[in-house]
Design a protein around this motif. Structure first.
Motif, PDB file in Angstrom:
ATOM      1  N   ASN A   1      -6.001  -6.740  -0.081  1.00 56.95           N
ATOM      2  CA  ASN A   1      -6.443  -7.486  -1.269  1.00 56.95           C
ATOM      3  C   ASN A   1      -7.962  -7.581  -1.356  1.00 56.95           C
ATOM      4  O   ASN A   1      -8.517  -7.793  -2.441  1.00 56.95           O
TER       5      ASN A   1
ATOM      6  N   LYS B   1       0.477  -4.910 -11.853  1.00 53.98           N
ATOM      7  CA  LYS B   1       0.502  -5.682 -10.612  1.00 53.98           C
ATOM      8  C   LYS B   1      -0.661  -5.265  -9.702  1.00 53.98           C
ATOM      9  O   LYS B   1      -1.133  -4.126  -9.753  1.00 53.98           O
ATOM     10  N   LYS B   2      -1.085  -6.194  -8.856  1.00 46.96           N
ATOM     11  CA  LYS B   2      -2.153  -5.892  -7.906  1.00 46.96           C
ATOM     12  C   LYS B   2      -1.731  -4.784  -6.939  1.00 46.96           C
ATOM     13  O   LYS B   2      -2.560  -3.973  -6.516  1.00 46.96           O
TER      14      LYS B   2
ATOM     15  N   LYS C   1     -14.180  -7.287  -5.235  1.00 49.94           N
ATOM     16  CA  LYS C   1     -13.904  -8.154  -4.085  1.00 49.94           C
ATOM     17  C   LYS C   1     -14.858  -7.888  -2.920  1.00 49.94           C
ATOM     18  O   LYS C   1     -14.494  -8.081  -1.765  1.00 49.94           O
TER      19      LYS C   1
ATOM     20  N   ILE D   1      -9.113  -3.937  -4.043  1.00 48.73           N
ATOM     21  CA  ILE D   1      -9.107  -4.571  -5.365  1.00 48.73           C
ATOM     22  C   ILE D   1     -10.553  -4.609  -5.842  1.00 48.73           C
ATOM     23  O   ILE D   1     -11.458  -4.982  -5.091  1.00 48.73           O
TER      24      ILE D   1
ATOM     25  N   THR E   1     -13.711   0.409  -5.233  1.00 46.20           N
ATOM     26  CA  THR E   1     -13.570  -0.815  -4.457  1.00 46.20           C
ATOM     27  C   THR E   1     -14.468  -0.661  -3.233  1.00 46.20           C
ATOM     28  O   THR E   1     -15.106   0.377  -3.050  1.00 46.20           O
TER      29      THR E   1
ATOM     30  N   GLU F   1      -2.665  -1.444  -8.221  1.00 43.40           N
ATOM     31  CA  GLU F   1      -4.097  -1.162  -8.100  1.00 43.40           C
ATOM     32  C   GLU F   1      -4.454  -0.828  -6.648  1.00 43.40           C
ATOM     33  O   GLU F   1      -5.219   0.109  -6.377  1.00 43.40           O
TER      34      GLU F   1
END
Length: 279
Positions: free
Chosen positions: A129, A55-56, A136, A133, A156, A59
């Motif tokens: 998000n 699942k996000k 991004k 992530i 990230t 992460e």
């Protein structure tokens, strides 16, 4: 991944605790800490690259909570090492200025990242998000140049900022404590009816002697910090030992007779005893 990270952190914390119990010298414990932190961080990365997030949220948690904890320690000890090796020789005023300059650097980072600092510290998650992530990146958000140099499989846009914030909090505490120690007045020593004694030997010899006495734990049942003992000797003998920890590194690097002064003391004391026996 979470269980592996927790186990690795527990192991790392135990190693760091051992290092701090063995030496109070910032340069020494920082150097040793870096040596164990780098391979530990590599273990985390190796395990991470083999892992697949279901699942996000998992992460996000890794890059917001887990990785920064490891990175922050590496940043912290690296900065302490740089701060102490860059500390100038001189009087307390000069050293205090050095520490204050480092505090200003921390304040500059805070000002430049005030918006994200507030976001992270208040527990805001609305932009997680985008921040935590991989892949991004958005140039409209302030990005560190570090991000573009990092392995983006393991980075990230903002996990480094979190690590920097965590490290900076500890660095700030460290600097404030060091400044506070500099401002402490040494305890008055009763010198009534005693002639002032001035150290006329070399500073290197005195530093070697101080380290030996401190290691033996002969001051306050071994509870005194090395800096406290050094300050006492500086005050008592009216001598400025400067960056005594750097001098100790040089003593450690001697190719022969690392305890040169102590060896000389022992030899001369034995000779004095032998002479007394003969008279």
């Amino acid at each position: 991944m979470k269980l592996f990270s927790e186990s690795l952190m527990t192991e790392l914390e135990a190693q760091l605790k051992t290092i701090h119990s063995e030496t109070e010298e910032p340069m020494l414990y920082a150097e040793q800490a870096i040596k164990i932190l780098i391979p530990s961080f590599e273990k985390l990365k190796t395990e991470f690259l083999k892992y697949t997030f279901e699942k996000k949220a998992e992460e996000i948690n890794f890059f917001r909570e887990i990785k920064p904890q490891f990175a922050a320690k590496l940043i912290y000890y690296n900065e302490i090492y740089n701060i102490e090796t860059g500390k100038p020789f001189g009087i307390k005023k000069t050293i205090r200025k050095h520490y204050n300059t480092e505090l200003i650097k921390l304040q500059t980072f805070f000002k430049e990242n005030a918006e994200f600092y507030k976001y992270f510290k208040t527990g805001n998650q609305s932009l997680d998000n985008k921040y935590f992530i991989r892949g991004k990146h958005d140039l409209r958000h302030t990005l560190d140049s570090f991000y573009f140099q990092a392995d983006q499989r393991f980075s990230t846009t903002h996990d480094y900022k979190v690590a920097r914030i965590l490290a900076n909090d500890k660095i700030k505490t460290y600097l404030e404590n060091e400044i506070s120690k500099l401002e402490q007045k040494p305890n008055n020593v009763n010198t009534t009816n005693t002639k002032t004694q001035k150290w006329t030997g070399s500073k290197v010899a005195l530093i070697e002697l101080i380290y030996a006495l401190h290691t033996e734990g002969v001051f306050n049942n071994g509870t005194s910090e090395l800096k406290e003992v050094t300050s006492f000797f500086e005050s008592t003998f009216n001598v400025d030992l400067g960056q005594f920890n750097r001098t100790f590194l040089e003593i450690r690097s001697r190719k022969s007779e690392r305890t040169k002064f102590l060896n000389t003391l022992k030899e001369k004391l034995i000779l004095r005893m032998d002479d007394a026996d003969e008279n």
